[in-house]
Design a protein around this motif. Structure first.
Motif, PDB file in Angstrom:
ATOM      1  N   ALA A 162     -27.338  66.296  48.126  1.00  0.00           N
ATOM      2  CA  ALA A 162     -26.168  65.525  48.543  1.00  0.00           C
ATOM      3  C   ALA A 162     -25.360  65.060  47.333  1.00  0.00           C
ATOM      4  CB  ALA A 162     -26.607  64.327  49.389  1.00  0.00           C
ATOM      5  N   GLN A 163     -26.046  64.556  46.329  1.00  0.00           N
ATOM      6  CA  GLN A 163     -25.358  64.114  45.116  1.00  0.00           C
ATOM      7  C   GLN A 163     -24.672  65.274  44.414  1.00  0.00           C
ATOM      8  OE1 GLN A 163     -28.562  62.238  42.986  1.00  0.00           O
ATOM      9  NE2 GLN A 163     -28.564  60.412  44.295  1.00  0.00           N
ATOM     10  N   TRP A 164     -25.320  66.423  44.411  1.00  0.00           N
ATOM     11  CA  TRP A 164     -24.736  67.630  43.799  1.00  0.00           C
ATOM     12  C   TRP A 164     -23.454  68.027  44.512  1.00  0.00           C
ATOM     13  CZ3 TRP A 164     -24.758  72.718  46.060  1.00  0.00           C
ATOM     14  CH2 TRP A 164     -24.356  73.734  45.196  1.00  0.00           C
ATOM     15  N   LEU A 165     -23.474  68.015  45.845  1.00  0.00           N
ATOM     16  CA  LEU A 165     -22.274  68.373  46.600  1.00  0.00           C
ATOM     17  C   LEU A 165     -21.134  67.399  46.334  1.00  0.00           C
ATOM     18  CD1 LEU A 165     -23.801  69.377  50.060  1.00  0.00           C
ATOM     19  CD2 LEU A 165     -22.528  70.887  48.512  1.00  0.00           C
ATOM     20  N   LYS A 166     -21.429  66.100  46.351  1.00  0.00           N
ATOM     21  CA  LYS A 166     -20.379  65.113  46.126  1.00  0.00           C
ATOM     22  C   LYS A 166     -19.810  65.204  44.719  1.00  0.00           C
ATOM     23  CE  LYS A 166     -19.097  62.374  48.586  1.00  0.00           C
ATOM     24  NZ  LYS A 166     -17.980  62.429  49.566  1.00  0.00           N
ATOM     25  N   SER A 167     -20.648  65.492  43.738  1.00  0.00           N
ATOM     26  CA  SER A 167     -20.164  65.610  42.360  1.00  0.00           C
ATOM     27  C   SER A 167     -19.255  66.812  42.181  1.00  0.00           C
ATOM     28  CB  SER A 167     -21.348  65.697  41.392  1.00  0.00           C
ATOM     29  OG  SER A 167     -22.030  66.941  41.510  1.00  0.00           O
ATOM     30  N   ARG A 168     -19.474  67.843  42.973  1.00  0.00           N
ATOM     31  CA  ARG A 168     -18.666  69.064  42.852  1.00  0.00           C
ATOM     32  C   ARG A 168     -17.393  69.012  43.686  1.00  0.00           C
ATOM     33  NH1 ARG A 168     -20.876  73.781  41.025  1.00  0.00           N
ATOM     34  NH2 ARG A 168     -20.058  75.074  42.737  1.00  0.00           N
ATOM     35  N   HIS A 169     -17.427  68.330  44.831  1.00  0.00           N
ATOM     36  CA  HIS A 169     -16.322  68.457  45.781  1.00  0.00           C
ATOM     37  C   HIS A 169     -15.705  67.132  46.221  1.00  0.00           C
ATOM     38  CE1 HIS A 169     -17.294  72.693  46.018  1.00  0.00           C
ATOM     39  NE2 HIS A 169     -18.538  72.395  46.335  1.00  0.00           N
ATOM     40  N   LEU A 170     -16.257  66.012  45.783  1.00  0.00           N
ATOM     41  CA  LEU A 170     -15.683  64.694  46.065  1.00  0.00           C
ATOM     42  C   LEU A 170     -15.398  64.532  47.555  1.00  0.00           C
ATOM     43  CD1 LEU A 170     -13.343  64.462  42.925  1.00  0.00           C
ATOM     44  CD2 LEU A 170     -15.667  63.565  43.206  1.00  0.00           C
ATOM     45  N   ASP A 171     -14.156  64.188  47.895  1.00  0.00           N
ATOM     46  CA  ASP A 171     -13.831  63.858  49.283  1.00  0.00           C
ATOM     47  C   ASP A 171     -13.699  65.073  50.188  1.00  0.00           C
ATOM     48  OD1 ASP A 171     -13.832  61.213  48.614  1.00  0.00           O
ATOM     49  OD2 ASP A 171     -11.666  61.065  48.327  1.00  0.00           O
ATOM     50  N   ARG A 172     -13.754  66.281  49.625  1.00  0.00           N
ATOM     51  CA  ARG A 172     -13.701  67.466  50.484  1.00  0.00           C
ATOM     52  C   ARG A 172     -14.983  67.604  51.309  1.00  0.00           C
ATOM     53  NH1 ARG A 172     -10.272  71.375  51.032  1.00  0.00           N
ATOM     54  NH2 ARG A 172      -9.098  70.708  49.226  1.00  0.00           N
ATOM     55  N   VAL A 173     -16.058  66.970  50.863  1.00  0.00           N
ATOM     56  CA  VAL A 173     -17.323  66.956  51.597  1.00  0.00           C
ATOM     57  C   VAL A 173     -17.641  65.521  52.001  1.00  0.00           C
ATOM     58  CG1 VAL A 173     -19.802  67.380  51.470  1.00  0.00           C
ATOM     59  CG2 VAL A 173     -18.214  69.000  50.422  1.00  0.00           C
ATOM     60  N   ASN A 174     -17.785  65.287  53.292  1.00  0.00           N
ATOM     61  CA  ASN A 174     -18.157  63.973  53.804  1.00  0.00           C
ATOM     62  C   ASN A 174     -19.566  64.049  54.371  1.00  0.00           C
ATOM     63  OD1 ASN A 174     -17.502  61.165  54.782  1.00  0.00           O
ATOM     64  ND2 ASN A 174     -18.000  62.165  56.721  1.00  0.00           N
ATOM     65  N   ILE A 175     -20.425  63.115  53.978  1.00  0.00           N
ATOM     66  CA  ILE A 175     -21.825  63.124  54.407  1.00  0.00           C
ATOM     67  C   ILE A 175     -22.115  61.879  55.225  1.00  0.00           C
ATOM     68  CG2 ILE A 175     -24.237  63.143  53.646  1.00  0.00           C
ATOM     69  CD1 ILE A 175     -23.276  64.532  51.066  1.00  0.00           C
ATOM     70  N   ALA A 176     -22.561  62.079  56.464  1.00  0.00           N
ATOM     71  CA  ALA A 176     -22.981  60.988  57.338  1.00  0.00           C
ATOM     72  C   ALA A 176     -24.492  61.052  57.506  1.00  0.00           C
ATOM     73  CB  ALA A 176     -22.296  61.091  58.699  1.00  0.00           C
ATOM     74  N   CYS A 201     -26.678  73.134  52.090  1.00  0.00           N
ATOM     75  CA  CYS A 201     -25.873  72.714  50.936  1.00  0.00           C
ATOM     76  C   CYS A 201     -25.223  73.907  50.252  1.00  0.00           C
ATOM     77  CB  CYS A 201     -26.692  71.879  49.963  1.00  0.00           C
ATOM     78  SG  CYS A 201     -27.822  72.771  48.893  1.00  0.00           S
ATOM     79  N   ASN A 202     -25.883  75.062  50.265  1.00  0.00           N
ATOM     80  CA  ASN A 202     -25.246  76.260  49.731  1.00  0.00           C
ATOM     81  C   ASN A 202     -24.051  76.679  50.585  1.00  0.00           C
ATOM     82  OD1 ASN A 202     -26.671  77.777  47.300  1.00  0.00           O
ATOM     83  ND2 ASN A 202     -28.312  76.824  48.477  1.00  0.00           N
ATOM     84  N   LEU A 203     -24.184  76.536  51.904  1.00  0.00           N
ATOM     85  CA  LEU A 203     -23.051  76.804  52.795  1.00  0.00           C
ATOM     86  C   LEU A 203     -21.913  75.827  52.549  1.00  0.00           C
ATOM     87  CD1 LEU A 203     -24.531  77.594  56.328  1.00  0.00           C
ATOM     88  CD2 LEU A 203     -22.684  78.842  55.206  1.00  0.00           C
ATOM     89  N   ALA A 204     -22.241  74.540  52.469  1.00  0.00           N
ATOM     90  CA  ALA A 204     -21.218  73.522  52.244  1.00  0.00           C
ATOM     91  C   ALA A 204     -20.486  73.766  50.931  1.00  0.00           C
ATOM     92  CB  ALA A 204     -21.860  72.140  52.254  1.00  0.00           C
ATOM     93  N   ASP A 205     -21.233  74.113  49.908  1.00  0.00           N
ATOM     94  CA  ASP A 205     -20.624  74.363  48.600  1.00  0.00           C
ATOM     95  C   ASP A 205     -19.638  75.516  48.660  1.00  0.00           C
ATOM     96  OD1 ASP A 205     -20.495  74.032  45.649  1.00  0.00           O
ATOM     97  OD2 ASP A 205     -21.478  75.990  45.634  1.00  0.00           O
ATOM     98  N   ARG A 206     -20.029  76.596  49.301  1.00  0.00           N
ATOM     99  CA  ARG A 206     -19.141  77.768  49.387  1.00  0.00           C
ATOM    100  C   ARG A 206     -17.894  77.454  50.211  1.00  0.00           C
ATOM    101  NH1 ARG A 206     -20.101  83.329  49.926  1.00  0.00           N
ATOM    102  NH2 ARG A 206     -22.022  83.021  48.724  1.00  0.00           N
TER     103      ARG A 206
END
Length: 356
Positions: free
Chosen positions: A50-64, A22-27
């Protein structure tokens, strides 16, 4: 691998809701990359990440939500990716001892699924793999180490700068075997099939968004124990030494290796804090006590299978390849982790009692 690539395909991160993932995804998302995550969301804390990533980046991060043991979703995710950062794994030695087949299926077979998906469906995509220092086994025998102060020190002067990547492999514990198997497959798919793969043998990464437990993430576990006022159990005598690397520095290395894949592919690199950021377990307890002004009660239990009395990474290979080196001292990294744990759990150090 240049950011300026015309491709708008996402970078796939398996295990991307875990601590490092998640730190990689965020960066990556923060710098403008699209990120695709494949994670089974099975471990504690990953849904929150996962919720943290989506709140910060919305559709730029897709989680399956999927598992690397299932080749079908792996193929689908790999087919659409421009690079693969493979971190999905079973990460605890203790769990591997309890469930060795599950450990093998996740770490070894799961990695083969990723490699085969790349080989057959997207062979130009770089693959960077999260390996571990456990592939070196116990490394030094009892007769080859001595005590200096409150830590073990190897007698061989060649280890003064740490363990180099050419050190003999000696898998120890089911976890060491499964990760070592994956490590060697990733390397061999570069040699035999020409894939652009890189192996990163990591050592004790720590920092924000790590929900440390006794089995994994021991630095965060030590700090959490201090937050809760809980006693620690040390397996062994506490003189065992590890090098620690702050997660932001680890992310710098991962992205540096990916961005310079033409220089790094086919290589294996140690990724840790090096000698300057090494500490024994007893030294870390003392450092946390000074940092938090809170003594930590601890007791001792038997050594666990595969525990290394001493391990420190020689990270000069990464420095020579991409100019990377650790930038965060152990003290500064611990202070940052303390700040995050306090903000996450809502109480300052020194307050005793249960922690929600």
């Amino acid at each position: 691998m240049s950011r300026g690539s015309a491709s708008n395909k996402p970078i796939l991160i398996t295990g991307g809701c875990g601590f490092i993932g998640c730190n990689l995804a965020d960066r990556l998302a923060a710098r403008g990359d699209r990120v695709s995550i494949l994670d089974n969301l099975a471990r504690a804390g990953v849904r929150e990440n996962a919720q943290w990533l989506k709140s910060r980046h919305l559709d730029r991060v897709n989680i399956a939500v999927a598992d690397v043991r299932d080749p079908i979703p792996v193929i689908g995710a790999v087919r659409e990716a421009r690079a693969v950062l493979h971190l999905a794994a079973q990460v605890a030695v203790t769990s591997s001892l309890e469930r060795p087949i599950e450990d093998f299926d996740t770490n070894a077979r799961g990695t083969i699924n990723v490699l085969e998906a790349v080989r057959l469906h997207n062979p130009s995509a770089p693959v960077v793999f999260a390996s571990t220092n456990k592939v070196y086994g116990r490394l030094v025998d009892d007769a080859q180490i001595g005590k200096r102060g409150r830590r073990y020190v190897p007698s061989d002067p060649a280890l003064a700068r740490g363990v180099v990547e050419s050190a003999p492999l000696d898998f120890y514990s089911p976890y060491g075997c499964s990760k070592g198997t994956a490590d060697q497959y990733v390397r061999d798919y570069a040699r035999v099939f020409g894939l652009r793969t890189v192996v990163l043998r990591m050592s004790c990464i720590y920092g924000p968004r790590q929900f440390g437990t006794e089995d994994q993430g021991w630095i965060a576990h030590f700090l959490l124990s201090a937050l809760r006022g809980d006693p620690l159990t040390i397996y062994g005598d506490g003189f065992q030494v590890r090098d620690a690397l702050y997660v932001a520095d680890a992310v710098d290395a991962w992205i540096g290796v990916l961005d310079q894949i033409d220089r790094t592919h086919g290589r294996i690199f140690n990724l840790g804090g090096g000698p300057a950021n090494s500490a024994s377990l007893l030294e870390l307890i003392e450092l946390i006590a000074r940092l938090t002004n809170h003594e930590i009660s601890h007791s001792f239990a038997d050594w666990r299978p595969g525990d290394q009395p001493w391990y420190v990474s020689d990270v000069s290979g990464l420095h020579d390849a991409i100019g990377w080196e650790p930038a965060t001292s152990l003290l500064d990294g611990l202070a940052s982790l303390q700040d995050w744990l306090e903000s996450r759990f809502g109480r300052p150090f020194g307050n005793q009692g249960a922690f929600a």
